[in-house]
Design a protein around this motif. Structure first.
Motif, PDB file in Angstrom:
ATOM      1  N   TYR A  52      -4.041  12.785 -47.121  1.00  0.00           N
ATOM      2  CA  TYR A  52      -4.747  12.751 -48.399  1.00  0.00           C
ATOM      3  C   TYR A  52      -5.282  11.367 -48.753  1.00  0.00           C
ATOM      4  CZ  TYR A  52      -2.425  17.252 -48.812  1.00  0.00           C
ATOM      5  OH  TYR A  52      -1.994  18.523 -48.581  1.00  0.00           O
ATOM      6  N   ALA A  53      -5.033  10.392 -47.891  1.00  0.00           N
ATOM      7  CA  ALA A  53      -5.483   9.031 -48.170  1.00  0.00           C
ATOM      8  C   ALA A  53      -6.887   8.806 -47.606  1.00  0.00           C
ATOM      9  CB  ALA A  53      -4.510   8.032 -47.563  1.00  0.00           C
ATOM     10  N   ASP A  54      -7.636   7.956 -48.287  1.00  0.00           N
ATOM     11  CA  ASP A  54      -8.960   7.521 -47.811  1.00  0.00           C
ATOM     12  C   ASP A  54      -9.920   8.679 -47.562  1.00  0.00           C
ATOM     13  OD1 ASP A  54      -8.064   4.819 -47.813  1.00  0.00           O
ATOM     14  OD2 ASP A  54      -7.124   5.157 -45.857  1.00  0.00           O
ATOM     15  N   LEU A  55      -9.867   9.688 -48.408  1.00  0.00           N
ATOM     16  CA  LEU A  55     -10.783  10.815 -48.257  1.00  0.00           C
ATOM     17  C   LEU A  55     -12.180  10.437 -48.734  1.00  0.00           C
ATOM     18  CD1 LEU A  55      -8.706  13.849 -49.561  1.00  0.00           C
ATOM     19  CD2 LEU A  55      -9.550  13.524 -47.247  1.00  0.00           C
ATOM     20  N   THR A  56     -13.167  11.079 -48.154  1.00  0.00           N
ATOM     21  CA  THR A  56     -14.539  10.920 -48.621  1.00  0.00           C
ATOM     22  C   THR A  56     -15.054  12.272 -49.111  1.00  0.00           C
ATOM     23  OG1 THR A  56     -15.545  11.438 -46.484  1.00  0.00           O
ATOM     24  CG2 THR A  56     -14.923   9.121 -46.894  1.00  0.00           C
ATOM     25  N   LEU A  57     -16.105  12.231 -49.905  1.00  0.00           N
ATOM     26  CA  LEU A  57     -16.689  13.470 -50.407  1.00  0.00           C
ATOM     27  C   LEU A  57     -17.193  14.326 -49.251  1.00  0.00           C
ATOM     28  CD1 LEU A  57     -17.153  14.787 -53.160  1.00  0.00           C
ATOM     29  CD2 LEU A  57     -19.466  13.826 -53.134  1.00  0.00           C
ATOM     30  N   ALA A  58     -17.747  13.693 -48.234  1.00  0.00           N
ATOM     31  CA  ALA A  58     -18.264  14.447 -47.085  1.00  0.00           C
ATOM     32  C   ALA A  58     -17.156  15.231 -46.388  1.00  0.00           C
ATOM     33  CB  ALA A  58     -18.933  13.493 -46.099  1.00  0.00           C
ATOM     34  N   GLN A  59     -15.942  14.662 -46.322  1.00  0.00           N
ATOM     35  CA  GLN A  59     -14.825  15.363 -45.691  1.00  0.00           C
ATOM     36  C   GLN A  59     -14.410  16.599 -46.487  1.00  0.00           C
ATOM     37  OE1 GLN A  59     -12.339  11.792 -45.593  1.00  0.00           O
ATOM     38  NE2 GLN A  59     -12.121  12.059 -43.380  1.00  0.00           N
ATOM     39  N   LEU A  60     -14.674  16.574 -47.778  1.00  0.00           N
ATOM     40  CA  LEU A  60     -14.307  17.707 -48.630  1.00  0.00           C
ATOM     41  C   LEU A  60     -15.413  18.754 -48.707  1.00  0.00           C
ATOM     42  CD1 LEU A  60     -12.516  15.768 -51.500  1.00  0.00           C
ATOM     43  CD2 LEU A  60     -11.475  17.065 -49.640  1.00  0.00           C
ATOM     44  N   LEU A  61     -16.520  18.492 -48.030  1.00  0.00           N
ATOM     45  CA  LEU A  61     -17.620  19.459 -47.955  1.00  0.00           C
ATOM     46  C   LEU A  61     -18.002  19.641 -46.478  1.00  0.00           C
ATOM     47  CD1 LEU A  61     -19.730  18.049 -50.928  1.00  0.00           C
ATOM     48  CD2 LEU A  61     -18.439  20.203 -50.923  1.00  0.00           C
ATOM     49  N   GLY A  93       1.429  21.253 -47.782  1.00  0.00           N
ATOM     50  CA  GLY A  93       0.994  20.505 -46.617  1.00  0.00           C
ATOM     51  C   GLY A  93      -0.316  20.998 -46.029  1.00  0.00           C
ATOM     52  N   MET A  94      -1.157  21.606 -46.861  1.00  0.00           N
ATOM     53  CA  MET A  94      -2.424  22.132 -46.383  1.00  0.00           C
ATOM     54  C   MET A  94      -3.500  21.042 -46.412  1.00  0.00           C
ATOM     55  SD  MET A  94      -2.354  25.883 -48.244  1.00  0.00           S
ATOM     56  CE  MET A  94      -3.821  26.514 -47.408  1.00  0.00           C
ATOM     57  N   PRO A  95      -4.571  21.214 -45.665  1.00  0.00           N
ATOM     58  CA  PRO A  95      -5.656  20.235 -45.683  1.00  0.00           C
ATOM     59  C   PRO A  95      -6.260  20.108 -47.085  1.00  0.00           C
ATOM     60  CG  PRO A  95      -5.922  21.762 -43.851  1.00  0.00           C
ATOM     61  CD  PRO A  95      -4.821  22.309 -44.721  1.00  0.00           C
ATOM     62  N   PRO A  96      -6.786  18.940 -47.425  1.00  0.00           N
ATOM     63  CA  PRO A  96      -7.399  18.750 -48.744  1.00  0.00           C
ATOM     64  C   PRO A  96      -8.508  19.760 -49.036  1.00  0.00           C
ATOM     65  CG  PRO A  96      -7.160  16.652 -47.625  1.00  0.00           C
ATOM     66  CD  PRO A  96      -6.791  17.702 -46.631  1.00  0.00           C
ATOM     67  N   TYR A  97      -9.186  20.217 -47.988  1.00  0.00           N
ATOM     68  CA  TYR A  97     -10.265  21.179 -48.206  1.00  0.00           C
ATOM     69  C   TYR A  97      -9.749  22.482 -48.818  1.00  0.00           C
ATOM     70  CZ  TYR A  97     -14.329  24.145 -47.329  1.00  0.00           C
ATOM     71  OH  TYR A  97     -15.386  25.007 -47.479  1.00  0.00           O
ATOM     72  N   ALA A  98      -8.489  22.815 -48.581  1.00  0.00           N
ATOM     73  CA  ALA A  98      -7.913  24.014 -49.203  1.00  0.00           C
ATOM     74  C   ALA A  98      -7.947  23.889 -50.721  1.00  0.00           C
ATOM     75  CB  ALA A  98      -6.488  24.231 -48.716  1.00  0.00           C
ATOM     76  N   LEU A 195     -11.115  15.005 -55.093  1.00  0.00           N
ATOM     77  CA  LEU A 195     -11.141  13.588 -54.769  1.00  0.00           C
ATOM     78  C   LEU A 195     -10.511  12.761 -55.892  1.00  0.00           C
ATOM     79  CD1 LEU A 195     -12.246  11.998 -52.321  1.00  0.00           C
ATOM     80  CD2 LEU A 195     -14.304  11.572 -53.660  1.00  0.00           C
ATOM     81  N   ALA A 196     -10.866  13.083 -57.137  1.00  0.00           N
ATOM     82  CA  ALA A 196     -10.346  12.323 -58.280  1.00  0.00           C
ATOM     83  C   ALA A 196      -8.847  12.545 -58.469  1.00  0.00           C
ATOM     84  CB  ALA A 196     -11.097  12.730 -59.540  1.00  0.00           C
TER      85      ALA A 196
END
Length: 200
Positions: A52-61, A93-98, A195-196
């Protein structure tokens, strides 16, 4: 304050002295036979990078944005419910995209309001889940933590590859809505919220 839990990796190493392992097991209250002469495995835990560290908006889309987007400024109650969704994702423990998929779904179904009075037949809670469809009892479905757990379990079961399909398809396969593409319009807001909240 949101604190993500760092995942741990396990690494197995040979213990040259089996008596060390026997002693450790005894301290843990386990019955252990006499020490054996052959080497045995000992498991050590080491910290792995926090996903969950150093995420970018692109990684969440990861599959891009589909169609025109909709945004609004959430109030305190809506932010609280969004935080609870993200907390459950992290605890599982799921990916942030979840979290993005779950938030976009709840944004469409309830605008992040916990619906404690049934709407659209018997739909309740953040995800408008229906007791008659087997999601749980009315009391369970108005518990945001239970509702989120139920949604995420269904997401993993029905769409194991949810990170590689358009968000609206993953949400629709989980929810079975009459308006499947409507989930897509909340992608950006859900990603920004995720992200926030993970940065708090």
């Amino acid at each position: 304050m949101f604190v993500s839990t760092a995942l741990c990796c396990a690494i197995a190493v040979l213990a040259a002295n089996s008596a060390t392992v026997v002693a450790a097991a005894a301290r843990a209250g386990l019955e252990v036979p006499a020490p054996v002469a052959v080497p045995v495995l000992r498991v050590l835990e080491i910290a792995c990078p926090d996903r969950y560290a150093d995420l970018t908006l692109a990684q969440l889309l990861p599959t891009g944005v589909h169609g025109r987007q909709q945004r609004f400024v959430p109030n305190a109650e809506q932010l609280h419910n969004a935080r609870r969704i993200v907390d459950v994702v992290a605890r599982r423990g799921m990916p942030p995209y979840a979290a993005v998929v779950a938030l976009a779904t709840a944004l469409q179904e309830s605008t992040l309001r916990n619906l404690t009075v049934a709407v659209d037949y018997d739909s309740l809670g953040l995800f408008q889940q229906r007791p008659s469809a087997g999601w749980g009892t009315p009391e369970q479905l108005i518990d945001p933590v239970y509702a989120t757990e139920a949604f995420l379990a269904a997401l993993e079961h029905k769409v194991p590859n949810y990170s590689s399909v358009p968000l609206w398809e993953a949400a629709q396969a989980t929810q079975v809505s009459a308006f499947p593409v409507e989930y897509a319009k909340w992608q950006e807001q859900a990603a920004h919220l995720t992200l926030a909240l993970l940065a708090e």
